[in-house]
Design a protein around this motif. Structure first.
Motif, PDB file in Angstrom:
ATOM      1  N   ARG A 193      -6.544  25.735   5.348  1.00 35.00           N
ATOM      2  CA  ARG A 193      -6.522  26.189   6.742  1.00 35.00           C
ATOM      3  C   ARG A 193      -5.685  25.266   7.615  1.00 35.00           C
ATOM      4  N   ARG A 194      -5.829  23.981   7.398  1.00 37.18           N
ATOM      5  CA  ARG A 194      -5.084  23.010   8.205  1.00 37.18           C
ATOM      6  C   ARG A 194      -3.582  23.231   8.072  1.00 37.18           C
ATOM      7  N   ALA A 195      -3.102  23.455   6.840  1.00 34.80           N
ATOM      8  CA  ALA A 195      -1.679  23.670   6.614  1.00 34.80           C
ATOM      9  C   ALA A 195      -1.212  24.981   7.240  1.00 34.80           C
ATOM     10  N   LEU A 196      -2.011  26.027   7.103  1.00 35.22           N
ATOM     11  CA  LEU A 196      -1.635  27.322   7.682  1.00 35.22           C
ATOM     12  C   LEU A 196      -1.569  27.240   9.200  1.00 35.22           C
ATOM     13  N   GLU A 197      -2.480  26.494   9.801  1.00 40.75           N
ATOM     14  CA  GLU A 197      -2.449  26.331  11.257  1.00 40.75           C
ATOM     15  C   GLU A 197      -1.238  25.511  11.685  1.00 40.75           C
ATOM     16  N   ALA A 198      -0.897  24.496  10.917  1.00 42.77           N
ATOM     17  CA  ALA A 198       0.226  23.631  11.283  1.00 42.77           C
ATOM     18  C   ALA A 198       1.547  24.379  11.294  1.00 42.77           C
ATOM     19  N   LEU A 199       1.685  25.379  10.431  1.00 44.94           N
ATOM     20  CA  LEU A 199       2.955  26.106  10.318  1.00 44.94           C
ATOM     21  C   LEU A 199       3.039  27.328  11.219  1.00 44.94           C
TER      22      LEU A 199
END
Length: 282
Positions: A193-199
């Motif tokens: 989730r963290r990576a998807l939010e960052a992008l």
């Protein structure tokens, strides 16, 4: 680099001391650059998926199963940010024979390229990027992981994720790749989730797969071909690699699999066509 664990249901990137990362190239002397698009003939924007819950980057794994017998062959062009010394010592991360085979067989394909590889082989990157048979998407700049514990890859902090993806697109523009598509494949396929939010601000669609070829480090082309043919369904996205050192069978796999897929009624397409046919479905 993605490898199967027992079957095509798992993907793996080997640890930093064992990875021989793949890359994808083309013969540098056989094709002249294509002319620039006319200002009066704008290039259509490639389709993307709408953001997911809470505006997170959407993840695409395969196309619709009921929209025709289409399948996308994708090729990861991997090179990590710290592999320059190995390239300087003569290690090759390209596979001109594979790209030649795709051209000979007229196979549309999506190449997920790292920015570091495009820097190392700018003429080859430009050749692939300007060939209408292919589309170039991002595989990050550095090929570092976007989560912890991703098969031994170095990890990018959350604050650097967006910059790493945007840096790859900046390199693509610098070397002359026109119209790179807004698709991104996480190194190792690892995301949370963290990576998807960052992008989310980058505006890319994350592209995974539903068929792992098993070509990484494989020596038996027939076995890899069977994995692909047994796994493909309408709408499938197949992940393969292109390098002479770490995926030496891939050209032979392509030359074997493509005629068989076509004989079975499959039509080979780019990822953009599968996404366009999805009508926003993941």
């Amino acid at each position: 680099m993605i490898t199967p664990v027992r079957s095509v249901t798992a993907a793996c990137v080997l640890g930093a001391t064992l990875v021989v990362l793949a890359a994808c190239g083309a013969r540098e002397t056989t094709r002249a650059p294509l002319p620039a698009p006319s200002a009066t003939s704008p290039v259509a924007e490639p389709p993307t998926l709408a953001p997911g819950p809470a505006g997170m980057t959407a993840v695409f794994e395969h196309g619709p199963r009921d929209a025709g017998r289409t399948v996308a062959l994708t090729f990861d062009a991997d090179m990590t940010a710290d592999q320059g010394p190995r390239a300087a010592q003569g290690e090759r991360f390209d596979n001109p024979g594979l790209i030649a085979a795709l051209r000979e067989l007229k196979v549309p394909a999506t190449v997920f390229m790292t920015g570091r590889w495009a820097e190392e082989y700018p003429r080859q990157a430009r050749s692939i990027g300007r060939d209408p048979l292919f589309e170039v998407a991002s595989h990050s700049y550095s090929h570092y992981a976007f989560t912890d514990h991703c098969y031994g890859l170095p990890t990018i902090g959350e604050e650097g994720m967006r910059a790493d993806v945007e840096r790859a697109y900046a390199v693509f523009r610098k070397v002359g790749i026109r119209d790179a598509v807004p698709y991104f494949r996480f190194p190792g396929g690892c995301h949370d989730r963290r990576a998807l939010e960052a992008l989310t601000p980058v505006g890319v669609t994350a592209v995974q797969w539903d068929v792992v070829s098993g070509d990484a480090f494989a020596t038996d082309a027939a076995a890899v071909s069977r994995e692909v043919l047994n796994g493909v369904r309408p709408g499938s996205v197949v992940v393969l690699h292109c390098t002479r050192s770490a995926a030496p069978t891939t050209e032979r796999v392509v030359r074997s699999v493509v005629p068989e897929l076509r004989a079975k009624g499959f039509r080979l397409v780019k990822v953009s066509e599968l996404i366009g046919a999805s009508n926003g479905r993941r």
